[in-house]
Design an enzyme around this catalytic site. Structure first.
Site, mmCIF file in Angstrom:
data_model
loop_
_atom_site.group_PDB
_atom_site.id
_atom_site.type_symbol
_atom_site.label_atom_id
_atom_site.label_comp_id
_atom_site.label_asym_id
_atom_site.label_seq_id
_atom_site.Cartn_x
_atom_site.Cartn_y
_atom_site.Cartn_z
ATOM 1 N N VAL A 1 16.021 64.170 -4.447
ATOM 2 C CA VAL A 1 16.548 63.916 -5.778
ATOM 3 C C VAL A 1 16.562 65.217 -6.594
ATOM 4 O O VAL A 1 15.645 66.037 -6.492
ATOM 5 C CB VAL A 1 15.716 62.794 -6.473
ATOM 6 C CG1 VAL A 1 14.281 63.222 -6.692
ATOM 7 C CG2 VAL A 1 16.356 62.367 -7.766
ATOM 8 N N MET B 1 20.716 78.884 -5.641
ATOM 9 C CA MET B 1 20.330 80.262 -5.334
ATOM 10 C C MET B 1 20.316 81.113 -6.606
ATOM 11 O O MET B 1 19.586 82.106 -6.689
ATOM 12 C CB MET B 1 21.298 80.862 -4.299
ATOM 13 C CG MET B 1 21.120 80.338 -2.870
ATOM 14 S SD MET B 1 19.489 80.634 -2.166
ATOM 15 C CE MET B 1 19.483 82.418 -1.977
ATOM 16 N N GLY C 1 35.118 8.222 33.942
ATOM 17 C CA GLY C 1 35.809 7.109 33.309
ATOM 18 C C GLY C 1 35.773 7.263 31.803
ATOM 19 O O GLY C 1 35.066 8.131 31.276
ATOM 20 N N GLY D 1 32.961 4.011 27.103
ATOM 21 C CA GLY D 1 32.921 2.562 26.958
ATOM 22 C C GLY D 1 33.294 1.827 28.235
ATOM 23 O O GLY D 1 33.275 0.594 28.277
ATOM 24 N N ALA D 2 33.609 2.569 29.322
ATOM 25 C CA ALA D 2 33.985 1.914 30.576
ATOM 26 C C ALA D 2 32.759 1.317 31.280
ATOM 27 O O ALA D 2 32.900 0.474 32.169
ATOM 28 C CB ALA D 2 34.697 2.909 31.501
ATOM 29 N N SER E 1 34.050 13.367 31.990
ATOM 30 C CA SER E 1 34.711 14.401 32.815
ATOM 31 C C SER E 1 36.202 14.112 32.998
ATOM 32 O O SER E 1 36.640 13.783 34.093
ATOM 33 C CB SER E 1 33.999 14.575 34.159
ATOM 34 O OG SER E 1 33.736 13.334 34.783
#
Lengths: 264, 619
Positions: free
Chosen positions: B16, B147, B455, B458-459, B529
Site C-alpha cells: 500500500v 527514486m 413393461g 402399472g403392468a 426399460s
C-alpha cells in the site's frame, strides 16, 4: 487463434457455464450492438439454438427502428422471446437526477420481471471498458434478494471458476462480454455479419454510438456510415462511448447509485 | 509498425502507498491514452475539493474510493503502446482486499510489482510476489518507485533490488527486469530518465512490450473437460474448452474418470464456414462421437496416450481467503475443471510464512494464509499436476457459496489410481475364479440367470417380481430382485431421468444383473426399460443367461389401474417424459416369455413364471 477468436472462445465458455449451472436463465436483449453480439455468441455456444428465453425489458421509449429490429429478429432467429414492461416514472426514486430517474424505470422493470419469471440467472452484455463502475464487475456477479449489488464486497473470481451456487432467493448476473472493448464489438460484428440497427451509422453528420431511450440518448458528430468507418473512428477517438447517455453525467455518483440498486 | 490486436492483461501489485495508482495515471497519460478533457476534469475536481492534483485520481473513478483514499477493487483501464493495447488492473495493496488482488492477478498475463525505494521491501511486497507465483503469473517486472525521494541513488536501487531478487529466487521466480522509476515525475516510464544515467536497462513501456502473450499450451497432452452434452437436434454434441493440446477428427479419445473410449466423428460449429477438421488449446468447441457412450459434465477428454491421472487423494499448495479458517476434517466443495466434489482436508502438512517462506506445523490455515495440505475427495477425480499442467491441476475451494481459496495439485507420494481400476478394451484378461460356474450350480441346484421384466408402468412388474422372489426363495432358489428402489438410491444415485440418464441407469442394472447371474444368483430385474437398444445391451452383458420377460398389459388397462396415480399426473403434464404418454415404449419383438397380466389373474401369471423358471434354470 486471433484476438477475436480468443474473445469468442472465452464468452462461449462463460455462456455454457451459465447454461450448465443455472436452471432459470434468460438473456437480456436491449436491441443494441452489444446484446446482439451476446445473442450471436449464444447461437455459437449452442450450435444455432438459444436454449433459454430472450427478454426485452421495454421502457416503450425506444426508437421505432429498434422495435422493428426486435420484432424481425425475434422471429427470424426463432427466439423464445419475452417482453416485459417498465413501471411509470412515478415509481422511481425521486432523489435521483432526472435522466437517471428515467433509466431507473428499467431497474424496476427488471426487478419485477425477475420476480415474475423466477429467473436465477440473467445474461447481460455489459463491458468493462464502457464505464468505470462496470469495470469493477465480475463475470458471474451475485445479486441480493432485493436485486442490489454489493460493489465493495464482491467474491473473488479466478482460474475460470465462477460463482454458480447461491443462497435461495438471490440471482446472478452473467457478463460474457466483460472483457471485450467497443472496437472488438464492431470488428466481431463485421466479421460475423451480425445485423444491427442503422441508427449506429452516420446520417447528416451524426450517428448514435450507444442506443438507449429516445429522450435521454444523444447522437455524436460523426461521418462514419460503414462498419469500417466506425472501426477507424474508434481507433482514434478519445470521446467516451457513453458520453451520449445523459444519466451517466448528471452527478459524480449517479451511475454508481443506479448500478448498486440493480441497473445493468 | 502494425499494432498487435491482442490486448495484453497486466496487473500492478505492491505494498500500500508504494505508488500503484500513480503509475497507472502516469502510464495512460504518457502513452496518450487519456480521453480528451479527462485530465482537465480531474484537475478541476481536485481544485473544487481543495486538494492538490494527484495522478492517482485518474484511477479513482468512484465516490467510495475517493472517500477512503485507497483503491477497492480491480479496475480495468485501457492504454496503448506502439506495440499493442493493454488492460491494466490496478490491484490494491491493502491487506483486506487480497481477494480482489487474486481476482485481478489470476487473469493477468504479466505483472508490474512496485516497491518504494525509500521504504524498501515490505510485507505486501513479499505476499504479492508469493501469490503471483502461486496464481501462475510467470512474467514479472519489478519497479523500484519514488527514486526521486532517494536522490536517484544507484546504491539504494541496488540494495532494494538485491533483497527482492533473493526473495523471488527462493520461490523459483526470476523477474524479467528491475527498473528504477519515479511514477510521479515520469522517470523511466516512456523514455529514459536523465536523472539516472547509471541505469541502462528498459523503461516501463519497453518492459511491457517485451512480455509474451499468454496462450494455452497446444503442445501439452490433450485435455478437454466436458462442460455439457447437448441434444438440441439430432446431434449429440460434447461441448468444452480445450485446456491443452489439440485434436483431430478420427482421433481415439478416452473420458476420465469414467474411462470410456470413443472416436471423434466430427467437430461441430455454427456460422464458421467449412466443418473444422481439427481444434487446439484455447478453443471452445463441440464434438460428436462415433460410439454412443455415456459422457457427462466433469469428464475429462484426452487421447488414449497421456491421459490425466486419477485419484481421490492428493497434495495441494493452498492460499486461503475465507473469513473462517481452513480446518482439518471439515467438508468443503472444490470446483475443479468442470466438476465439483466434496473434499476434506486430511492433514495440514505445514503453513507457510509468506514473509520469509519458513514453514511450521499448524491445525488450521487462517485468512490470507498459505500452506500445504493433503486433500481427500469422496469420488475419484481426473487430474494433473499444477507444475506441468496448471489449467487442469488446480482447484477453487467453496464454502457457504463463496470461493474461499485456491490450490495447486501435487501427486508427490500418491499413486495414480487409474492403473488400479482401468480395464482397457485392448488388453483385457478376464479374471479367473477359484470357484467354477459348475461348482456354483452344483451347490445351488440351479443355474444363475437374469429374468429381465419389461413393461409399462402399472403392468404388474413389481408385484409379480416380489411374489416370484418369495416363491422361488421358498423353493430353495438363490434369488434377488433389482428394482428402481434399491438401485436409484445407491448405485445410480447420481442419475436423473433425462433420456441419457435413463439409458445409463439401465446399462448399470444390466451389468450388475450379469454379475449376480455369474455369481450363481437368479436375478429378477423390474424396470420399464422402454428402449429395445437398452435391453439389447443388457442381454449382451449377461449373454445366454439373459431372459427377456414381457409383462404385458394394454396402456388402457395400466392407466385404469394407475396404482401410484402417475398416469393422472403425466396426463396433466406434471410428469414430463412419461413412458406410454409422452415418451415411447418399444415392446419386445421376441420375448422369451410373455405374461399377459390384463388377461390372466395374478396367480395364473405367477404360476406361469414359476413353471418357466423351473424349466429353464433348475438343474
Amino acid at each position: 487463434m486471433n484476438h477475436l477468436d480468443e474473445l469468442e472462445a472465452e464468452s462461449v465458455y462463460i455462456l455454457r457455464e451459465a447454461f450448465a449451472k443455472l436452471d432459470k436463465l434468460a438473456i437480456l436483449w436491449s436491441l443494441g450492438k452489444d446484446s446482439n453480439v451476446v445473442l450471436w455468441l449464444a447461437r455459437k455456444a449452442f450450435f444455432g439454438h438459444v436454449p433459454f428465453p430472450v427478454m426485452h425489458v421495454d421502457t416503450e421509449k425506444k426508437f421505432p427502428e429498434m422495435y422493428a429490429f426486435r420484432d424481425r429478429y425475434a422471429k427470424e432467429w426463432n427466439l423464445n422471446f419475452i417482453r416485459e414492461l417498465c413501471p411509470p416514472l412515478e415509481a422511481t426514486d425521486p432523489t435521483l437526477p432526472k435522466a437517471a430517474r428515467s433509466a431507473a424505470r428499467k431497474t424496476l422493470g427488471l426487478r419485477d420481471a425477475v420476480a415474475k419469471h423466477g429467473f436465477n440467472g440473467l445474461i447481460a452484455g455489459i463491458r468493462r471498458d464502457e464505464e468505470a463502475i462496470r469495470a469493477k464487475e465480475r463475470y458471474f456477479s451475485p445479486r441480493t434478494a432485493d436485486n442490489s449489488w454489493d460493489l465493495k464486497d464482491q467474491p473473488p473470481e479466478f482460474w475460470g471458476q465462477y460463482m454458480t451456487s447461491f443462497p435461495p432467493g438471490t440471482h446472478v448476473r452473467v457478463h460474457p462480454l466483460l472483457h471485450w472493448t467497443e472496437v472488438d464489438i464492431w470488428r466481431y460484428t463485421k466479421r460475423e455479419g451480425i445485423p444491427l440497427i442503422d441508427l449506429y451509422f452516420s446520417r447528416n453528420g451524426k450517428r448514435y454510438r450507444s442506443l438507449g431511450d429516445m429522450d435521454i440518448t444523444n447522437p455524436i458528430a460523426s461521418d462514419a456510415s460503414t462498419l469500417d468507418a466506425i472501426i477507424e473512428e474508434l481507433e482514434t477517438t478519445k470521446v467516451a462511448e457513453r458520453s451520449g447517455r445523459a444519466m451517466d453525467h448528471e452527478a459524480e455518483d449517479a451511475f454508481e447509485r443506479l448500478r448498486a440498486s440493480g441497473y445493468l | 509498425m502494425q499494432r498487435e490486436t491482442h490486448t495484453m492483461k497486466i496487473v500492478i501489485v505492491g505494498h500500500v502507498d508504494h505508488g500503484k495508482s500513480t503509475l497507472v495515471g502516469r502510464l495512460i497519460h504518457d502513452t496518450g491514452s487519456l480521453p480528451d478533457g479527462k485530465l482537465e476534469a480531474i484537475k478541476a475536481m481536485s481544485e473544487r475539493r481543495g486538494m492538490p492534483f494527484e495522478w492517482a485520481f485518474l484511477m479513482d473513478a468512484i465516490q467510495a474510493e475517493r472517500d477512503q483514499g485507497i483503491t477497492i477493487d480491480t479496475t480495468q483501464i485501457f492504454f496503448k503502446t506502439e506495440k499493442r493495447p493493454y488492460i491494466i488492473i490496478d490491484a490494491p495493496g491493502h491487506k483486506e482486499f487480497l481477494k480482489n488482488m487474486v481476482t485481478g492477478a489470476a487473469s493477468s498475463e504479466a505483472a508490474l510489482l512496485l516497491i518504494d525505494a525509500a521504504e524498501g521491501v515490505q510485507e505486501q511486497s513479499r505476499r504479492h510476489g508469493y501469490l503471483l507465483s502461486l496464481l501462475g503469473v510467470g512474467q514479472v517486472a519489478v519497479l523500484v518507485n519514488k527514486m526521486d525521494l532517494v536522490g536517484y541513488s544507484a546504491e539504494r536501487f541496488g540494495t532494494v533490488a538485491e533483497e527482492y531478487r533473493a526473495y523471488l529466487a527462493s520461490l523459483g521466480v526470476e523477474p524479467t527486469c528491475f527498473i528504477p522509476i519515479s511514477a510521479r515525475e515520469g522517470d523511466n516510464i516512456v523514455r529514459h530518465s536523465p536523472h539516472m544515467p547509471w541505469y541502462q536497462g528498459p523503461g516501463v513501456v519497453q518492459a511491457l512490450d517485451g512480455f509474451t502473450p499468454a496462450a494455452r499450451p497446444a503442445l501439452r497432452p490433450l485435455r478437454m473437460p466436458v462442460q455439457d452434452v447437448y441434444k438440441f437436434d439430432q446431434r449429440r454434441i460434447i461441448a468444452g474448452r480445450i485446456e491443452s493440446g489439440s485434436l483431430e477428427v478420427g482421433d481415439e479419445v478416452i473420458f476420465s474418470p469414467s474411462n470410456k473410449t470413443a472416436t471423434i466423428r466430427s467437430i461441430e460449429s455454427w456460422n464458421a464456414g467449412d466443418a473444422p477438421q481439427g481444434a487446439r488449446a484455447g478453443q471452445s468447441i463441440g464434438v460428436t462421437l462415433t460410439e454412443q457412450i455415456f459422457v457427462e459434465r466433469g469428464d475429462v477428454m484426452s487421447h488414449l496416450e497421456n491421459p490425466p491421472m486419477e485419484s481421490s487423494v492428493f497434495r495441494a499448495r493452498i492460499f486461503w481467503l475465507g473469513r473462517k479458517p481452513l480446518e482439518i476434517g471439515k467438508p468443503y466443495t472444490i470446483k475443479f475443471n468442470t466438476t465439483e466434489a466434496v473434499a476434506t482436508v486430511e492433514a495440514i502438512e505445514h503453513v507457510i510464512d509468506t514473509q520469509d517462506l519458513s514453514t511450521r506445523p499448524a491445525e488450521r490455515i487462517e485468512r490470507n494464509g498459505a500452506g500445504e495440505v493433503v486433500i481427500r475427495t469422496r469420488r475419484l477425480l481426473a487430474l494433473d499436476e499444477a507444475e506441468t499442467d496448471p489449467a487442469t491441476g488446480r482447484f477453487v475451494v467453496v464454502e457457504d457459496y463463496l470461493p474461499v481459496g485456491g490450490g495447486l495439485i501435487s501427486m508427490e507420494g500418491y499413486p495414480d489410481q487409474r492403473e488400479l481400476i482401468t480395464v482397457r478394451s485392448t488388453n483385457i484378461t478376464a479374471v479367473g475364479h477359484a470357484v467354477t460356474g459348475e461348482a456354483r450350480i452344483a451347490r445351488n441346484g440351479h443355474r444363475g440367470g437374469v429374468l429381465w421384466f419389461t413393461g409399462l408402468s402399472g403392468a404388474g412388474k413389481s408385484t409379480l417380481a416380489l411374489a416370484l422372489e418369495h416363491e422361488l426363495f421358498t423353493k430353495g432358489y438363490q434369488v434377488y430382485v433389482l428394482d428402481g428402489d434399491n438401485v436409484r438410491t445407491g448405485l445410480n444415485a447420481n442419475l436423473g431421468f433425462t433420456p441419457e440418464d435413463r439409458a445409463e441407469n439401465i446399462r448399470r442394472v444390466g451389468e450388475v444383473a450379469a454379475l449376480f447371474a455369474d455369481a450363481g444368483f437368479l436375478v429378477i430385474s423390474s424396470f420399464i426399460s422402454p428402449y429395445r437398444s437398452d435391453r439389447e445391451r443388457a442381454r449382451q452383458a449377461a449373454r445366454e443367461a439373459f431372459h427377456e420377460i414381457y409383462i404385458q398389459a394394454s396402456l388402457e388397462a395400466c392407466e385404469a389401474r394407475d396404482p401410484k396415480g402417475l398416469y393422472k399426473r403425466a396426463r396433466s403434464g406434471e410428469i414430463p417424459d412419461f413412458t406410454g404418454i409422452s415418451s415411447p415404449y418399444e415392446p419386445p419383438e421376441t420375448a422369451d416369455l410373455v405374461v399377459p397380466t390384463d388377461e390372466l389373474p395374478e396367480e395364473e401369471c405367477l404360476a406361469e413364471l414359476i413353471r418357466y423358471v423351473d424349466r429353464s434354470f433348475r438343474r
